[in-house]
Design a protein around this motif. Structure first.
Motif, PDB file in Angstrom:
ATOM      1  N   VAL A 102      26.928 -13.655 -64.687  1.00  0.00           N
ATOM      2  CA  VAL A 102      26.901 -12.586 -63.691  1.00  0.00           C
ATOM      3  C   VAL A 102      28.108 -12.755 -62.776  1.00  0.00           C
ATOM      4  O   VAL A 102      28.553 -13.885 -62.508  1.00  0.00           O
ATOM      5  CB  VAL A 102      25.588 -12.629 -62.884  1.00  0.00           C
ATOM      6  CG1 VAL A 102      25.670 -11.792 -61.609  1.00  0.00           C
ATOM      7  CG2 VAL A 102      24.421 -12.158 -63.749  1.00  0.00           C
ATOM      8  N   ARG A 103      28.645 -11.627 -62.303  1.00  0.00           N
ATOM      9  CA  ARG A 103      29.749 -11.663 -61.351  1.00  0.00           C
ATOM     10  C   ARG A 103      29.602 -10.544 -60.343  1.00  0.00           C
ATOM     11  O   ARG A 103      29.084  -9.469 -60.653  1.00  0.00           O
ATOM     12  CB  ARG A 103      31.095 -11.517 -62.076  1.00  0.00           C
ATOM     13  CG  ARG A 103      32.287 -11.746 -61.166  1.00  0.00           C
ATOM     14  CD  ARG A 103      33.599 -11.675 -61.918  1.00  0.00           C
ATOM     15  NE  ARG A 103      34.050 -10.295 -62.102  1.00  0.00           N
ATOM     16  CZ  ARG A 103      35.328  -9.949 -62.245  1.00  0.00           C
ATOM     17  NH1 ARG A 103      36.280 -10.883 -62.246  1.00  0.00           N
ATOM     18  NH2 ARG A 103      35.670  -8.688 -62.425  1.00  0.00           N
ATOM     19  N   HIS A 104      30.042 -10.803 -59.126  1.00  0.00           N
ATOM     20  CA  HIS A 104      30.105  -9.799 -58.066  1.00  0.00           C
ATOM     21  C   HIS A 104      31.483  -9.911 -57.416  1.00  0.00           C
ATOM     22  O   HIS A 104      32.052 -11.008 -57.318  1.00  0.00           O
ATOM     23  CB  HIS A 104      28.997 -10.042 -57.031  1.00  0.00           C
ATOM     24  CG  HIS A 104      29.065  -9.116 -55.857  1.00  0.00           C
ATOM     25  ND1 HIS A 104      28.750  -7.779 -55.953  1.00  0.00           N
ATOM     26  CD2 HIS A 104      29.424  -9.329 -54.561  1.00  0.00           C
ATOM     27  CE1 HIS A 104      28.893  -7.217 -54.762  1.00  0.00           C
ATOM     28  NE2 HIS A 104      29.302  -8.119 -53.901  1.00  0.00           N
ATOM     29  N   GLN A 105      32.018  -8.779 -56.959  1.00  0.00           N
ATOM     30  CA  GLN A 105      33.341  -8.782 -56.335  1.00  0.00           C
ATOM     31  C   GLN A 105      33.256  -9.331 -54.917  1.00  0.00           C
ATOM     32  O   GLN A 105      33.398  -8.615 -53.923  1.00  0.00           O
ATOM     33  CB  GLN A 105      33.939  -7.369 -56.342  1.00  0.00           C
ATOM     34  CG  GLN A 105      34.454  -6.937 -57.703  1.00  0.00           C
ATOM     35  CD  GLN A 105      33.401  -6.248 -58.551  1.00  0.00           C
ATOM     36  OE1 GLN A 105      32.191  -6.490 -58.409  1.00  0.00           O
ATOM     37  NE2 GLN A 105      33.832  -5.385 -59.451  1.00  0.00           N
ATOM     38  N   VAL A 106      33.056 -10.636 -54.831  1.00  0.00           N
ATOM     39  CA  VAL A 106      32.932 -11.299 -53.525  1.00  0.00           C
ATOM     40  C   VAL A 106      34.194 -11.098 -52.692  1.00  0.00           C
ATOM     41  O   VAL A 106      34.139 -10.987 -51.467  1.00  0.00           O
ATOM     42  CB  VAL A 106      32.631 -12.802 -53.716  1.00  0.00           C
ATOM     43  CG1 VAL A 106      32.572 -13.522 -52.376  1.00  0.00           C
ATOM     44  CG2 VAL A 106      31.318 -12.986 -54.473  1.00  0.00           C
ATOM     45  N   GLN A 107      35.332 -11.015 -53.350  1.00  0.00           N
ATOM     46  CA  GLN A 107      36.598 -10.843 -52.645  1.00  0.00           C
ATOM     47  C   GLN A 107      36.627  -9.551 -51.823  1.00  0.00           C
ATOM     48  O   GLN A 107      37.414  -9.440 -50.869  1.00  0.00           O
ATOM     49  CB  GLN A 107      37.754 -10.817 -53.639  1.00  0.00           C
ATOM     50  CG  GLN A 107      37.692  -9.642 -54.597  1.00  0.00           C
ATOM     51  CD  GLN A 107      38.844  -9.602 -55.575  1.00  0.00           C
ATOM     52  OE1 GLN A 107      39.613 -10.547 -55.681  1.00  0.00           O
ATOM     53  NE2 GLN A 107      38.974  -8.500 -56.302  1.00  0.00           N
ATOM     54  N   ASP A 108      35.790  -8.577 -52.171  1.00  0.00           N
ATOM     55  CA  ASP A 108      35.769  -7.299 -51.469  1.00  0.00           C
ATOM     56  C   ASP A 108      34.728  -7.236 -50.359  1.00  0.00           C
ATOM     57  O   ASP A 108      34.660  -6.240 -49.633  1.00  0.00           O
ATOM     58  CB  ASP A 108      35.511  -6.162 -52.459  1.00  0.00           C
ATOM     59  CG  ASP A 108      36.631  -6.005 -53.470  1.00  0.00           C
ATOM     60  OD1 ASP A 108      37.782  -6.355 -53.138  1.00  0.00           O
ATOM     61  OD2 ASP A 108      36.362  -5.536 -54.597  1.00  0.00           O
ATOM     62  N   ASP A 135      30.165 -16.300 -62.279  1.00  0.00           N
ATOM     63  CA  ASP A 135      31.614 -16.227 -62.123  1.00  0.00           C
ATOM     64  C   ASP A 135      31.965 -15.958 -60.667  1.00  0.00           C
ATOM     65  O   ASP A 135      31.493 -14.968 -60.079  1.00  0.00           O
ATOM     66  CB  ASP A 135      32.184 -15.106 -62.988  1.00  0.00           C
ATOM     67  CG  ASP A 135      32.573 -15.563 -64.381  1.00  0.00           C
ATOM     68  OD1 ASP A 135      31.865 -16.433 -64.924  1.00  0.00           O
ATOM     69  OD2 ASP A 135      33.565 -15.049 -64.931  1.00  0.00           O
ATOM     70  N   LEU A 136      32.814 -16.800 -60.113  1.00  0.00           N
ATOM     71  CA  LEU A 136      33.255 -16.674 -58.719  1.00  0.00           C
ATOM     72  C   LEU A 136      34.537 -15.850 -58.667  1.00  0.00           C
ATOM     73  O   LEU A 136      35.614 -16.329 -59.045  1.00  0.00           O
ATOM     74  CB  LEU A 136      33.517 -18.051 -58.121  1.00  0.00           C
ATOM     75  CG  LEU A 136      32.312 -18.936 -57.834  1.00  0.00           C
ATOM     76  CD1 LEU A 136      32.741 -20.392 -57.694  1.00  0.00           C
ATOM     77  CD2 LEU A 136      31.595 -18.467 -56.569  1.00  0.00           C
ATOM     78  N   LEU A 137      34.432 -14.604 -58.216  1.00  0.00           N
ATOM     79  CA  LEU A 137      35.613 -13.778 -57.994  1.00  0.00           C
ATOM     80  C   LEU A 137      35.946 -13.851 -56.508  1.00  0.00           C
ATOM     81  O   LEU A 137      35.445 -13.071 -55.702  1.00  0.00           O
ATOM     82  CB  LEU A 137      35.374 -12.335 -58.436  1.00  0.00           C
ATOM     83  CG  LEU A 137      36.563 -11.395 -58.257  1.00  0.00           C
ATOM     84  CD1 LEU A 137      37.799 -11.909 -58.992  1.00  0.00           C
ATOM     85  CD2 LEU A 137      36.222  -9.987 -58.710  1.00  0.00           C
ATOM     86  N   VAL A 138      36.775 -14.818 -56.160  1.00  0.00           N
ATOM     87  CA  VAL A 138      37.091 -15.096 -54.768  1.00  0.00           C
ATOM     88  C   VAL A 138      38.594 -15.282 -54.613  1.00  0.00           C
ATOM     89  O   VAL A 138      39.321 -15.526 -55.580  1.00  0.00           O
ATOM     90  CB  VAL A 138      36.362 -16.358 -54.258  1.00  0.00           C
ATOM     91  CG1 VAL A 138      34.856 -16.169 -54.291  1.00  0.00           C
ATOM     92  CG2 VAL A 138      36.776 -17.593 -55.058  1.00  0.00           C
ATOM     93  N   THR A 139      39.034 -15.194 -53.362  1.00  0.00           N
ATOM     94  CA  THR A 139      40.406 -15.505 -52.966  1.00  0.00           C
ATOM     95  C   THR A 139      40.367 -16.780 -52.128  1.00  0.00           C
ATOM     96  O   THR A 139      39.271 -17.295 -51.826  1.00  0.00           O
ATOM     97  CB  THR A 139      41.004 -14.356 -52.152  1.00  0.00           C
ATOM     98  OG1 THR A 139      40.322 -14.282 -50.882  1.00  0.00           O
ATOM     99  CG2 THR A 139      40.858 -13.013 -52.881  1.00  0.00           C
ATOM    100  N   VAL A 159      31.912 -20.586 -62.641  1.00  0.00           N
ATOM    101  CA  VAL A 159      33.254 -20.478 -63.209  1.00  0.00           C
ATOM    102  C   VAL A 159      34.143 -19.769 -62.196  1.00  0.00           C
ATOM    103  O   VAL A 159      33.837 -18.652 -61.765  1.00  0.00           O
ATOM    104  CB  VAL A 159      33.260 -19.701 -64.539  1.00  0.00           C
ATOM    105  CG1 VAL A 159      34.693 -19.529 -65.045  1.00  0.00           C
ATOM    106  CG2 VAL A 159      32.423 -20.409 -65.586  1.00  0.00           C
ATOM    107  N   LEU A 160      35.228 -20.415 -61.809  1.00  0.00           N
ATOM    108  CA  LEU A 160      36.172 -19.841 -60.849  1.00  0.00           C
ATOM    109  C   LEU A 160      37.133 -18.923 -61.589  1.00  0.00           C
ATOM    110  O   LEU A 160      37.917 -19.369 -62.420  1.00  0.00           O
ATOM    111  CB  LEU A 160      36.929 -20.963 -60.151  1.00  0.00           C
ATOM    112  CG  LEU A 160      37.948 -20.540 -59.081  1.00  0.00           C
ATOM    113  CD1 LEU A 160      37.256 -19.821 -57.924  1.00  0.00           C
ATOM    114  CD2 LEU A 160      38.720 -21.766 -58.577  1.00  0.00           C
TER     115      LEU A 160
END
Length: 277
Positions: A102-108, A135-139, A159-160
Motif C-alpha cells: 500500500v502507498r499514500h502520497q505522504v509528500q502531499d 511504501d513510503l512516498l516521502v521527501t 520500502v522507501l
C-alpha cells in the motif's frame, strides 16, 4: 529473475491524476498502458514488475489488480488505501488478489507528521496484520516522521520510494544523507533505487550528479535491502528507460554478481513476495 520494482500505468479517460498539476506534466499527460512498457522490459531483460498506484483511489487499485491477474509481467501491485479508516482490514480483504503493498502520497500532506498520527499508525498495524508492505512516498521533510513510524510498527516491512527524493538539482546533501542512514539502521526498511533522475535538472543532468546519491543508498542499506525501480513513465520527464537502467547499472558496477542480483530482482522478490520462478 530481474524485477522492475516500481512503475506506473494510468488511463486518463477513466480518471484524472491530480498530481499532474501544472505544465511541467504536459510531456506525460496521456494514458499509459502495459503495451507501452513491455518493449522496454523486453529490451532490458526484465522478467517481472511491481505496479504502483498513482491516485488515491480504490477504483484504480482494483483496476491495477485486474491487470496483474492477466497475462504479462506485472507480478504484484502496490495500491492505495485509506490508512485512517477503522474498517481498513475489511476493505483490504475485499480487494481482488495480487495486492502486495500500500502507498499514500505522504509528500502531499500538509502535515509533515502525518505518518505518526494515531489513526495512521493504527492503519499501518492493520497492514502488518494483513501481510502487506508499506511504501513510503516521502521527501526529506517527512523523513523524521517516517523513522518514528517505522520504529512504532516494527513488524511491518517498509520500502522507501525514490530514496526520499533528495534535492539532486540543487546539490543538497544534508540533512537527507544522515536521515537516510538513520532510516537504514532500522531492519524493517528497504529502499528503491528509483526516481533520482527526476530530482535532477531534467534538461542538463549528468550521471556524476546523481551517482553519489545512489551509492549512498547502497552503502546505507546494503544491496540486500535495495531494489531497482524505473519509475516509468514519470522518469521520461528527464530520461528514457534505457538511461535509468544505465544509471542503475553504473551505480552498482562495483558490486559482486550476487549483490547486483539482489538489487535487480532478489530484494524486490523477498520484500514483496513476487517473481518466484
Amino acid at each position: 529473475m530481474r524485477i522492475d520494482a516500481h512503475h506506473h500505468l494510468w488511463d486518463l479517460s477513466r480518471r484524472a491524476q491530480p498530481w499532474m498539476n501544472g505544465p511541467w506534466a504536459d510531456p506525460i499527460r496521456r494514458s499509459y498502458a502495459l503495451t507501452d512498457l513491455t518493449p522496454q522490459l523486453t529490451a532490458h531483460g526484465i522478467d517481472a514488475t511491481v505496479l504502483v498506484q498513482s491516485s488515491s483511489s480504490y477504483e484504480e487499485t482494483a483496476e491495477l489488480l485486474t491487470l496483474a491477474a492477466g497475462e504479462g509481467p506485472v507480478a504484484g501491485v502496490v495500491g492505495w488505501a485509506d490508512l485512517p479508516d477503522p474498517a481498513l482490514t475489511e476493505v483490504l480483504a475485499a480487494l481482488p488478489p495480487g495486492l502486495v503493498g500500500v502507498r499514500h502520497q505522504v509528500q502531499d500532506e500538509p502535515d509533515p507528521d502525518w505518518l505518526v498520527r494515531p489513526d495512521v499508525l493504527r492503519g499501518l498495524g492493520m497492514l502488518a496484520d494483513a501481510g502487506l508492505v508499506y511504501d513510503l512516498l516521502v521527501t526529506p521533510r517527512e523523513l523524521p516522521a517516517a523513522q518514528t513510524a517505522v520504529r512504532a510498527v516494527p513488524r511491518l516491512s517498509f520500502v522507501l520510494d525514490h530514496a526520499a527524493k533528495p534535492a539532486v538539482a540543487a546539490g543538497d546533501w544534508q540533512p537527507w544523507a544522515d536521515a537516510v542512514t538513520a532510516l537504514a539502521g532500522l531492519p524493517n526498511v528497504s529502499c528503491k533505487l528509483s526516481g533520482l533522475v527526476t530530482e535532477a535538472d531534467w534538461d542538463a543532468w549528468r550521471p556524476q550528479q546523481i551517482l553519489p546519491y545512489a551509492r549512498h543508498v547502497l552503502e546505507a542499506f546494503g544491496p540486500g535491502r535495495v531494489m531497482f525501480g524505473s519509475d516509468w513513465p514519470v522518469c521520461t520527464l528527464a530520461a528514457g528507460y534505457e538511461d535509468v537502467m544505465a544509471l542503475a547499472e553504473s551505480a552498482t558496477g562495483h558490486l559482486g554478481e550476487a549483490e547486483r542480483s539482489d538489487v535487480f530482482g532478489g530484494t524486490a522478490g523477498r520484500v514483496y513476495g513476487v517473481g518466484a520462478s
